[in-house]
Design a protein around this motif. Structure first.
Motif, short mmCIF file in Angstrom:
data_model
loop_
_atom_site.label_atom_id
_atom_site.label_comp_id
_atom_site.label_asym_id
_atom_site.label_seq_id
_atom_site.Cartn_x
_atom_site.Cartn_y
_atom_site.Cartn_z
N LEU A 1 0.82 -1.21 0.00
CA LEU A 1 0.00 0.00 0.00
C LEU A 1 0.85 1.26 0.00
N LEU A 2 1.93 1.26 0.81
CA LEU A 2 2.72 2.47 1.00
C LEU A 2 4.05 2.47 0.25
N GLY A 3 4.43 1.31 -0.31
CA GLY A 3 5.67 1.26 -1.10
C GLY A 3 6.93 1.41 -0.28
N ARG A 4 6.95 0.85 0.94
CA ARG A 4 8.12 0.91 1.81
C ARG A 4 8.43 -0.49 2.35
N MET A 5 9.69 -0.74 2.61
CA MET A 5 10.13 -2.03 3.12
C MET A 5 9.81 -2.18 4.61
N PHE A 6 9.28 -3.33 4.98
CA PHE A 6 9.11 -3.74 6.37
C PHE A 6 8.48 -2.65 7.24
N ILE A 7 7.25 -2.26 6.91
CA ILE A 7 6.54 -1.29 7.73
C ILE A 7 5.28 -1.88 8.37
N GLY A 8 4.99 -3.15 8.07
CA GLY A 8 3.84 -3.82 8.64
C GLY A 8 4.21 -4.60 9.90
N PRO A 9 3.41 -5.59 10.26
CA PRO A 9 3.69 -6.39 11.45
C PRO A 9 5.06 -7.05 11.44
N SER A 10 5.47 -7.58 10.30
CA SER A 10 6.80 -8.19 10.22
C SER A 10 7.89 -7.15 10.42
N GLY A 11 7.63 -5.93 9.94
CA GLY A 11 8.60 -4.86 10.10
C GLY A 11 8.80 -4.48 11.56
N ARG A 12 7.71 -4.50 12.32
CA ARG A 12 7.83 -4.19 13.75
C ARG A 12 8.66 -5.26 14.46
N VAL A 13 8.46 -6.51 14.06
CA VAL A 13 9.27 -7.59 14.64
C VAL A 13 10.72 -7.44 14.24
N LEU A 14 10.96 -7.12 12.96
CA LEU A 14 12.33 -6.93 12.50
C LEU A 14 13.01 -5.80 13.26
N ASP A 15 12.30 -4.71 13.47
CA ASP A 15 12.88 -3.59 14.21
C ASP A 15 13.29 -4.02 15.62
N GLN A 16 12.45 -4.83 16.25
CA GLN A 16 12.77 -5.32 17.60
C GLN A 16 14.02 -6.19 17.57
N LEU A 17 14.11 -7.07 16.57
CA LEU A 17 15.27 -7.97 16.46
C LEU A 17 16.55 -7.18 16.18
N LEU A 18 16.46 -6.20 15.29
CA LEU A 18 17.63 -5.38 14.99
C LEU A 18 18.04 -4.55 16.20
N ASN A 19 17.05 -4.05 16.94
CA ASN A 19 17.36 -3.27 18.13
C ASN A 19 18.11 -4.10 19.16
N VAL A 20 17.65 -5.32 19.37
CA VAL A 20 18.33 -6.23 20.31
C VAL A 20 19.75 -6.53 19.82
N ALA A 21 19.91 -6.63 18.51
CA ALA A 21 21.22 -6.93 17.93
C ALA A 21 22.14 -5.72 17.91
N GLY A 22 21.59 -4.54 18.11
CA GLY A 22 22.41 -3.34 18.04
C GLY A 22 22.75 -2.95 16.61
N VAL A 23 21.88 -3.30 15.68
CA VAL A 23 22.08 -2.98 14.27
C VAL A 23 21.01 -1.96 13.85
N HIS A 24 21.43 -0.87 13.23
CA HIS A 24 20.50 0.16 12.80
C HIS A 24 20.04 -0.07 11.37
N ARG A 25 18.78 0.23 11.13
CA ARG A 25 18.24 0.08 9.77
C ARG A 25 19.06 0.85 8.74
#
Length: 257
Positions: free
Chosen positions: A54-78
């Motif tokens: 709908l919005l033409g952006r990567m990982f902004i839905g439910p999976s994106g929120r999970v990915l953000d949490q995983l990256l945050n725990v890993a200390g890796v920035h988008r």
């Protein structure tokens, strides 16, 4: 605009105009990759979800929120990574992809890889992992049930490092997998940089002299260096001979004996 940026913009134009398979009839936006064009890590997912379509952006839905949490725990920035999809258009009702759909989009992914030239490709889930392993002749398993056994394994094949991990969407359906999945994603922080001892490590000099196989450098010194026996001995200030390999074995040929 840099040459990389120009090449990627031309590729993105091709993605936007693509009618290579019937998915263009049901998409809202074809989704090209986004992120750091000089990224060391390139994440490859399967396809856009409904929010991404709908919005033409990567990982902004439910999976994106999970990915953000995983990256945050890993200390890796988008903003330090590049993310893309195997298939650039949403799969209706999140159905499984057809082989012709994967094949239709494959050249886009291969062009993205060529432009980014990542140190490590991180395929998310079964389809992306199978495709990337096949591209680099890394002997992918024939059975889907065997793929979870590859998650968290650093593979070096055809000059490319590959680190498969589960797709973040897995945790939407199986929250109990979160601790184990988070541990796998934490390795992305390790893969984001070389071992701090690399520049003065004998392994570097042996490799440059042509006496050590490149795989040792890629899998350890520029890979999962926290799994290197030499690294931990160096951290503890313990003696270890120069001819000790990263896995702790001794190679007398390197000793010059």
């Amino acid at each position: 605009m840099s040459n990389k940026a120009k090449a990627m913009e031309k590729l993105n134009e091709d993605v936007r105009a693509c009618e290579g398979c019937r998915l263009f009839l049901t998409r809202t936006h074809p989704l090209y990759g986004e992120g750091n064009l000089n990224a060391r890590l390139l994440l490859v997912a399967l396809s856009p979800g409904s929010a991404e379509d709908l919005l033409g952006r990567m990982f902004i839905g439910p999976s994106g929120r999970v990915l953000d949490q995983l990256l945050n725990v890993a200390g890796v920035h988008r903003d330090s990574i590049y993310m893309t999809n195997l298939i650039k258009c949403m799969l209706p009702k999140n159905r499984r992809p057809k082989m012709e759909e994967i094949e239709s989009c494959r050249h886009f992914l291969e062009e993205e890889i060529a432009i980014i030239h990542p140190g490590v490709i991180v395929p998310l889930g079964y389809y992306a992992t199978r495709t990337i392993l096949t591209k680099y002749h890394a002997d992918p398993p024939s059975a889907r049930k065997d793929y979870p056994g590859l998650y968290g394994t650093l593979i070096f094949s055809d000059g490319q490092k590959i680190f498969p991990v589960p797709h973040p969407a897995t945790l939407l359906y199986n929250p109990a997998f979160e601790p184990g999945t988070a541990e796998l994603y934490k390795q992305l922080s390790v893969l984001s940089r070389d071992c701090k001892w690399y520049l003065c490590c004998p392994m570097k000099f042996f490799y440059e002299e042509g006496r050590l196989e490149r795989r040792w450098i890629e899998l350890y010194c520029k890979g999962l260096w926290h799994r290197c026996i030499r690294y931990h001995m160096e951290e503890r200030g313990e003696y270890h001979p120069d001819w000790m390999l990263p896995d702790g074995t001794l190679d007398q040929r390197l000793a010059g004996i």
